[in-house]
Each structure stands twice: as C-alpha cells, then as structure tokens.
Scaffold this motif. Structure first.
Motif, PDB file in Angstrom:
ATOM      1  N   TYR A  29       0.580  -1.050   0.077  1.00 31.48           N
ATOM      2  CA  TYR A  29       0.255  -0.155   0.062  1.00 31.48           C
ATOM      3  C   TYR A  29       0.692   1.617  -0.101  1.00 31.48           C
ATOM      4  O   TYR A  29       1.429   1.456   0.821  1.00 31.48           O
ATOM      5  CB  TYR A  29      -0.823  -0.278   1.036  1.00 31.48           C
ATOM      6  N   PHE A  39      -1.750  -1.139  -4.025  1.00 34.88           N
ATOM      7  CA  PHE A  39      -2.436  -0.422  -4.089  1.00 34.88           C
ATOM      8  C   PHE A  39      -2.143   1.368  -4.187  1.00 34.88           C
ATOM      9  O   PHE A  39      -0.552   1.259  -2.909  1.00 34.88           O
ATOM     10  CB  PHE A  39      -3.762  -0.270  -3.146  1.00 34.88           C
ATOM     11  N   ARG A  83      -6.129   5.175  -4.986  1.00 32.41           N
ATOM     12  CA  ARG A  83      -7.242   2.881  -5.193  1.00 32.41           C
ATOM     13  C   ARG A  83      -7.258   2.140  -4.231  1.00 32.41           C
ATOM     14  O   ARG A  83      -8.171   1.739  -3.728  1.00 32.41           O
ATOM     15  CB  ARG A  83      -6.235   2.190  -6.201  1.00 32.41           C
ATOM     16  N   LEU A  89      -8.484  -1.090  -2.687  1.00 33.66           N
ATOM     17  CA  LEU A  89      -8.323  -1.864  -1.742  1.00 33.66           C
ATOM     18  C   LEU A  89      -9.166  -1.950  -0.584  1.00 33.66           C
ATOM     19  O   LEU A  89      -8.885  -2.899  -0.305  1.00 33.66           O
ATOM     20  CB  LEU A  89      -7.408  -0.622  -0.674  1.00 33.66           C
TER      21      LEU A  89
END
Length: 631
Positions: free
Chosen positions: A159, A181, A185, A189
C-alpha cells in the motif's frame, strides 16, 4: 516475539486521538529488545499507521486484529502489519501481510520486473514492494506451523498510501506476485480487503485467529549445509528477503545484460555474519547452473570449500566441481565465465602464489583481486570486512572498488542489514560488535538486553561449558566448542589418538584435526563443523569461519583480556600460538589487536540458537558476568 497488537477499532481510535501514540508504543517495544528505531522508522510509523487505521475503519473492518512490527521467525526482519480475521466465504482464519510505503514516485529499474528505482532512496535499486511482501508471505508460510497445512490462508499486499497512480505507474502494470494499491486506489483496497477479511465476523473470532498465529510453534531453521545439494541441483530452498532478493535479481540482470550487450560489471554484497551472504551465493549458483550459465563458486577457505564439495556435491562429481578456491584463477581465460561467485571475499589474499605454484605462474603473478575480476563477465563479491582474521587478507569493499575502478568497471553495491543467524537476533550481533569495540561510532560494551529468540550466557568453567552443550546434543541439537588459538596444536599420536592440547585447569580436549583424513573417530578438518563427531574436539577460527551450528560454545583465551585499569580490552600476543601472528614486523601490535578482536567476533557469531561464553581469565569472566545476567 513482542508484537504491537490492536483491534482495528482500537487502532483507529488511538491514532485519531493522538497520531504519535502508536509511534511511542512501537519505539518503546523495540528499544526494550535492544533495537532503538531511527528517525526514518519513527516517521514511517507516524504517517503510515494512521493511514492504515483510517482505511480499515472506512472498509468496515474494525473487527480485525492488527499486528504491527511482527518479527519474522528466526530473522531480524519485521512486517509492517499483519491483519488477522476470518475469511468471508470459507470461515477459516485469514491473514493479510501489509507492506506500507510512503513513496510518492517510483519507476521500474531498467526493464526489471522485480527491481525499482525510488528517487531519494539511500540505496538503489530496491525491491518491488509486491515482490517484497509476497516473499514475506512465503517465509511465514514456511515457518509458522499454524499455516503448514493452510498456506492459502495468508496473502499479502503493498500500500503506497501517499502515491497517486501516474508517478508509480510502472508498479501497477505487468506481473506482480502481490497486489499494489495507491492512495488513489483506496476504494479498490477496501474492496480487496473485504474479499479476504469478513466485516461481519465477531471480533472474538479475529482474536482467536491472531492468537493462533502468534502462539504457533515455529519450524526449525533451514541450515545452509542441510539443503545445499537440493538448492543447487533441484530447486530454490530458501526464501530471499528484501536486500537478499535485490542482490540475487541484480546479478541475474547483469548476467543477461552482459550477454546481450557484450558488457562487464561487478556486484559487491556486504553484510555481517548471518545476514545471508552464503545463502545468496548458493541460490545464485543453483539458479545459474540450472540456466546453463558458466558459473563457479570460490572461497579462500579450505574447510568451507571442501565441505560444500562433499555436501552439495553429494553423488554428483559434476556439482562438486562447481566449488573452487580464490587462487585457482592465475591463468584463467579472461571473461571465461559468465559469473564467478566469490563467497567470504574478505579472505582474498594479496597474491595467489603459494608453495605449490609453478614457476611460470609465480613469475607473472598479479594481485589476486585482479585475477578474480578478470575471470568472469560478472564477478560477485560477498564479504564482511569485520571477518578479516589473518594478515594479508585484503578483501575490503574499498579494495574491490579500487581494483574495479582501475579497469573502468561499474560496481553495483547491495548492503545486507538483516540477521538470520543467532535466532534472527540483530541485537545479539550488535552486542558482540560493541563488546569488542567493532561498532563505530557506538563505542564500548553494554549490558546484554536479552532477546526471546536467542540465548546468551557466561559460564564459570570449561566443564560447565561442555556439560551444557553435551545436554543440548543429547536433545538432538548440533553444538561445537571453539577457542582462540592460544594452545599448541599437535599431530595425532602414532596410535591414532589425539593430543589434548587445549588445557584449562583440570580440563583438556584436542583441537580438531588439521588433515584430510579421519583419525581416531574424529572427522577431517573440513568436516569438523558438520560431522556430529566434531563435538569431541575444539575448533579454531580456521575451521569455524563460514559455518553455523545450533549451540555455540566459545572459549576466550588469554590472548584477549579485559583490564579496566587499561581502558578495556588488552590483546596479548605472547599468549597467541597462531604462527601468522608471530612477527611484529609483519603484524604490528595495533593490527594484531584488531585481528584478534575480529577472530572472537567470528567465533561468537556461529550459533543459531544460543551461545555460551567462557574466558580463561578470571577478571574477564567477572566483567562479562556484569554484562550478562546469569540464566
């Protein structure tokens, strides 16, 4: 291992009330383990953990358990977060490893699918975060027994919460083993998290899943020699993490480039004992050999090379021939190999000449490092400059950089900072380095902070040392005793019995054998560290370096003693029996003091489970006892 644990709801509440509360908690936890965090790590917690907490709250996953800074088994590496909950479809425990990145920009490094270039990063390239977290998942599935029959229950994701899509577009396209991600986004996620973690499961079920994960027994470490043959001939046995994987992929990229562009480059991998240098070396050897590349593995250690020939080359003379020595390249063809893997490269000598060198080669001998650089398109040097233990060993990073610069060769460097020996205890390795004054600028010994993953104790006699290690061998562990080279070293008697040269008060044992043959049931020198019969003899630096065993017993001899009135350690040449240290002209006193401390660093860092230390000097024993509480 200590892990900071919160429910999703609690983490969201704590971070919204005080965005530094979790940072303080994590800093206290790691400092108590002897690993105080640096400013960049604290900054990452301050920004990344609240971001994760908000996303869990927005995804409706306040019921999951969040495990922060969970240490990987038998390693010093830590995951950013592991989410524990229940799978929405199967009802099984479900775990998600989350790698958090503050990056705002990143691009593919050259055309690699596994390496990326991050502007401002201290080391470049770095590992693709999707690859990084997937290797963590594989590692946990390998070692956490609760996952042994259900490896599908653990997944991973990366992330990049500060990033929008465009500046990191290279990381979002192409194959990636784990999804990546960005902050742009977040909705995707949340959807992904809800697909593997139930929003409706009671919190107690998430607690049970986290308890099962944290309390699980751990599979034993894969010791290098036990899987060496499979590593080379069949398939990869080790999961390479972070910088280990960077080094591995970097070499493969340079090999492909050398073939394609008729080029040449050098890869330099540095790291302390147990950081994985030899694992990388064997992984490269196996992968390149299976690809059909011309590759050899070389060391400056007779014991290490002969052991690898026997163990890794078991039943295959062809495999055994992959292992050779640094001094075997005096008349090698220039760039005759695709890759030359130089393990333990801190043992490179000034020249390859020795007493059996033919006159024709002796006359035109060059520096050994030049011979090694010329022998392959991609020479790979793996070293730890604090393991230089003999005069004339020249394998420092500066030596290799300078030799490469004279040839106009680019040098790609990778630094390994993880720990996979000593139960993964980075705290122990740092403690040893500080004990011996080898960790600048942090000078001076400190009390042993303790580590749940590793045992350290100071014993009061060699009988106690041997007795405790013997009990471990009876329980199925491997164990060895090593000592500083402070006693004579005799050949076996005519009847085949060994002379008990190492004498301390009423206790005595023989050194390991020096030759290539087994005598009186004792293994030859090269197999002392790996043959179970080696426990009956005391090893020295020349037979222990490069090896590992479960339990490590170290006798600090009279060549290194602690004297408070003289400011610390005193190296005493008159007590050394090492012939390499006899001449003050060849080895000045200050160099002797440095080398003997390096010797004991090597001896003290061979153990996988624990180390027991005995000093022949009463004052030194007393001092060590002030640093290490009695178990």
């Amino acid at each position: 291992m200590p892990t900071a644990r919160y429910s999703g709801d609690a983490l969201a509440r704590v971070t919204s009330d005080d965005d530094t509360a979790v940072e303080r908690h994590l800093a206290q936890m790691l400092s108590a383990q002897g690993i105080p965090p640096g400013p960049s790590e604290r900054r990452a917690w301050r920004h990344s953990v609240p971001a994760l907490a908000r996303d869990l709250d927005d995804a409706g996953l306040g019921n999951v358990e969040v495990l922060l800074e969970h240490r990987l088994p038998l390693s010093s590496r830590r995951t950013d977060a592991v989410l524990a909950g229940v799978h929405p479809r199967t009802g099984e425990p479900s775990y998600v490893v989350v790698e958090l990145k503050q990056w705002t920009e990143a691009r593919r490094w050259e055309d690699s699918e596994t390496l990326v270039d991050v502007p401002g990063a201290p080391y470049r390239p770095v590992l693709h975060p999707g690859v990084q977290v997937e290797e963590y998942v594989r590692y946990l599935a390998d070692f956490v027994r609760a996952l042994e029959h259900a490896p599908h229950t653990i997944t991973g994701l990366a992330y990049l919460h500060n990033a929008s899509d465009e500046p990191v577009a290279d990381l979002l396209t192409g194959p990636a083993p784990a999804p990546v991600f960005t902050g742009q986004r977040r909705a995707r996620l949340h959807e992904h998290l809800r697909s593997v973690l139930s929003v409706d499961a009671p919190g107690r079920e998430s607690v049970q899943a986290a308890d099962a994960f944290l309390s699980s027994s751990i599979a034993p470490s894969r010791q290098l020699l036990s899987v060496a043959a499979d590593e080379i001939r069949d398939r990869e046995q080790f999961v390479l993490l972070d910088e280990q994987r960077v080094a591995f992929d970097l070499v493969l990229r340079e090999v492909a480039k050398a073939r394609r562009a008729d080029s040449k480059s050098v890869v330099l991998v540095t790291g302390g004992p147990g950081s994985g240098k030899s694992v990388i070396a064997l992984s490269l050897l196996g992968e390149l050999a299976r690809e059909g590349r011309s590759v050899l593995h070389a060391t400056g250690s007779r014991s290490f090379t002969q052991t690898l020939r026997k163990v890794a080359g078991r039943g295959s003379p062809r495999t055994a021939k992959l292992f050779t020595y640094f001094n075997a390249f005096m008349d090698a063809d220039r760039n005759g190999l695709d890759v030359l893997v130089l393990d333990e490269a801190h043992r490179i000598r000034e020249k390859s000449v020795q007493r059996f060198t033919p006159a024709r080669l002796r006359e035109r001998a060059r520096p050994q490092v030049d011979e090694l650089l010329d022998a392959a398109r991609v020479p790979v040097f793996l070293l730890d400059q604090h393991q230089v233990v003999r005069p004339g060993e020249l394998g420092s990073p500066a030596d290799i950089r300078a030799a490469a610069a004279r040839r106009g060769l680019p040098v790609h460097e990778v630094r390994l900072d993880a720990q996979f020996r000593a139960g993964g205890s980075q705290a122990y390795v740092e403690w040893v380095e500080r004990l011996l004054g080898l960790r600048e600028p942090e000078v001076g010994p400190v009390p042993w902070p303790g580590d749940e993953g590793f045992v350290l104790d100071v014993v009061d006699s060699p009988d106690e040392l041997e007795g405790r290690l013997g009990a471990y061998t009876d329980a199925g562990y491997g164990a060895r005793i090593t000592a500083g080279y402070c006693w004579p070293w005799s050949d076996p008697r005519p009847d085949g019995s060994l002379v008990p040269d190492v004498r301390i008060d009423g206790w005595s044992r023989p050194w390991n054998l020096r030759g290539d043959r087994s005598v009186g049931g004792a293994p030859p020198a090269a197999l002392w560290a790996s043959d179970p019969a080696g426990f009956g003899q005391v090893g020295c630096i020349y037979t222990a370096q490069g090896f590992e065993y479960d339990w490590n017993g170290v006798v600090i001899g009279p060549d290194l003693v602690w004297r408070a009135d003289r400011g610390g350690w005193v190296a005493r040449r008159e007590h050394s029996r090492d012939p390499d240290f006899r001449s003050r002209r060849a080895v000045p006193d200050d160099e002797f003091a440095r080398l003997v401390r390096n010797v004991y660093k090597v001896l003290l860092t061979r153990g996988m489970v624990g180390t027991l230390v005995y000093s022949t000097d009463p004052d030194t024993r007393t001092y060590l006892r002030t640093l290490v509480p009695r178990r």
